[in-house]
Design an enzyme around this catalytic site. Structure first.
Site, PDB file in Angstrom:
ATOM      1  CB  SER A 104      -6.198  -6.860   2.326  1.00  0.00           C
ATOM      2  OG  SER A 104      -6.609  -6.874   0.987  1.00  0.00           O
ATOM      3  CG  ASP A 237      -6.460  -4.058  -1.917  1.00  0.00           C
ATOM      4  OD1 ASP A 237      -5.536  -3.696  -2.667  1.00  0.00           O
ATOM      5  OD2 ASP A 237      -6.503  -5.195  -1.413  1.00  0.00           O
ATOM      6  CG  ASP A 239      -2.580  -5.558   0.236  1.00  0.00           C
ATOM      7  OD1 ASP A 239      -3.702  -5.304  -0.240  1.00  0.00           O
ATOM      8  OD2 ASP A 239      -2.132  -6.711   0.305  1.00  0.00           O
ATOM      9  CG  ASP A 241      -3.425  -7.678  -2.825  1.00  0.00           C
ATOM     10  OD1 ASP A 241      -4.383  -6.893  -2.613  1.00  0.00           O
ATOM     11  OD2 ASP A 241      -3.263  -8.735  -2.181  1.00  0.00           O
TER      12      ASP A 241
END
Length: 445
Positions: A104, A237, A239, A241
């Site tokens: 993340s 960020d 990833d 999400d």
């Protein structure tokens, strides 16, 4: 709730090469997850594997695939895709479960592994505890032939349909992809909708994910918005999400401001299910006040988008999220999606004709300060000699005019402190007392 040794608030995470983030452990985790899926009566042998841009991702994916194959499952690689694209793939093309290899917002030296069930929803604490219980003692040596599935194109096409064709024509938008998984997908969707995209943080090399860019570092996005005269800035960020925004003046909006804009727009149109917004204990008290003034209610959960999602499902809520920028629009996706959150805010801007600098004024934040102290050991807070008494004293002093939140990070060796209160002076003074108590009780590094 099951006891978990390896899983934190968002999967297993750690420095690549550490005891819990290496190929041998990934193989074991893949095998354990396959055993769990078989135990639960998985209807398909297929398992989707997605990852972000970290250099360590490919080898961890191969190891996970080996563990899955050893248990009779069929690993299918989705390649580098945003975390919500894995959730979407599960909902569109049935599989036993999905895995995302990502840390993340963490630095490139870290990596992580998190799981989604067949409905595209993150696993519960109890389910993760069961996977841990099924871990084989040692890793096998076998690899696996990886299948493939074009989840990226599916994700782009699905997201682009959320807004009318060409509705962003004439818009200039800054996109900061954090050198992560959302660089290509978010750029493609915004371009398809007609926007002129100024891209920063969109040249991943395996080592620069989240490095001075992205949702954790919004300053470059804000500077680019002002330099290019853009209407809005969007930062993800690693990833993708998460979503942090920037208005046309270069002022940054966090998840609380995004959620308030979306909630009040939905309330006005009678589209916020049960009039309820789900947020975490980390969010500012100003969100509660703004939503209540518009006729809605706020429900709070522990920190972690999984807990927000679980409460949303239980309450049949359609909107929830975190101040960090995880935003869940349940009518679109059952997990946090940085691109969907951004598109939903753009939808409000289009419908209202208002710039983001005006829409953000709907939230007046209570004075708040935070700190994150890196600690040598996460000792139980209730057993510490000084900190609990300090927290209790501050809570008595603040009363209904504020609050204190002290918690360990679920993904890093940090103790997070938050104070809200009536004035800046009060909250800064309270934070100083908390930090002093922490240093008296714990070794801060």
């Amino acid at each position: 709730m099951g006891s978990r040794k390896y899983f934190g608030t968002d999967g297993v995470r750690g420095a690549y090469g550490s005891a819990v983030m290496n190929e041998a452990f990934a193989w074991r985790l893949g095998a354990a997850a396959a055993r769990f899926a078989r135990e639960r009566g998985a209807a398909s042998p297929v398992v989707y594997l997605g990852r972000d841009t970290r250099a360590s991702g490919a080898s961890l994916e191969a190891a996970l695939a080996g563990g899955l194959a050893a248990e009779g499952f069929q690993p299918v690689s989705l390649g580098v895709v945003p975390t919500p694209a894995v959730s979407l793939a599960l909902r569109q093309a049935p599989a036993a479960f999905g895995v995302v290899i990502t840390a993340s917002h963490n630095p490139a030296a870290d990596n992580g592994i998190k799981f989604f069930g067949p409905a595209g929803i993150k696993l519960t604490d109890d389910e993760e505890a069961r996977i841990e219980a099924l871990l084989p003692a040692t890793a096998g040596a076998g690899g696996a032939a990886l299948g493939s599935y074009d989840a990226r194109s599916l994700y782009v096409a699905t997201a682009a349909r959320l807004l009318p064709a060409h509705c962003l024509r004439g818009w200039k938008i800054v996109l900061d992809g954090a050198n992560g998984a959302g660089c290509q997908t978010s750029h493609a969707v915004l371009t398809q909708l007609g926007a002129e995209v100024v891209a920063i943080g969109c040249t991943p090399d395996g080592r620069n994910i989240n490095e001075g860019v992205g949702s954790q570092h919004p300053e470059p996005m804000a500077a680019a918005v002002k330099a290019h005269g853009a209407r809005v800035g969007i930062a993800h960020d690693g990833d993708a999400d998460r979503c942090i925004l920037c208005d046309e003046n270069g002022d940054v909006l966090d998840g609380d401001e995004i959620l308030t804009v979306l909630a009040l727009h939905a309330l006005k149109g009678g589209r916020l299910a049960r009039g309820r917004l789900v947020i975490t204990v980390q969010s500012n008290l100003g969100v509660d006040a703004a939503v209540a003034a518009a006729g809605g209610t706020v429900v709070r959960t522990p920190v972690g988008d999984r807990y927000v999602i679980e409460r949303m499902l239980a309450d049949h809520a359609t909107l929830g999220g975190e101040s960090s920028g995880h935003v869940i629009c349940a009518e679109v996706s059952p997990t946090g999606d940085g691109l969907v959150a951004a598109l939903k805010v753009l939808e409000v801007m289009l419908a209202s004709g208002q710039p983001l600098s005006v829409l953000r004024r709907q939230l007046t934040k209570f004075p708040q300060v935070t700190a994150a102290l890196t600690v040598r050991e996460k000792k139980p807070l209730e057993g510490l000699p000084t900190l609990p008494a300090t927290i209790a004293a501050l809570e008595r002093e603040l009363g209904a005019q504020g609050r204190v939140l002290v918690r360990y990070s679920g993904t890093e060796p940090k103790l997070r402190l938050l104070v809200e209160g009536p004035t800046d002076a009060v909250v800064h003074g309270a934070l100083a007392r908390l930090e002093q108590a922490v240093r008296a009780d714990l070794e801060v590094v």
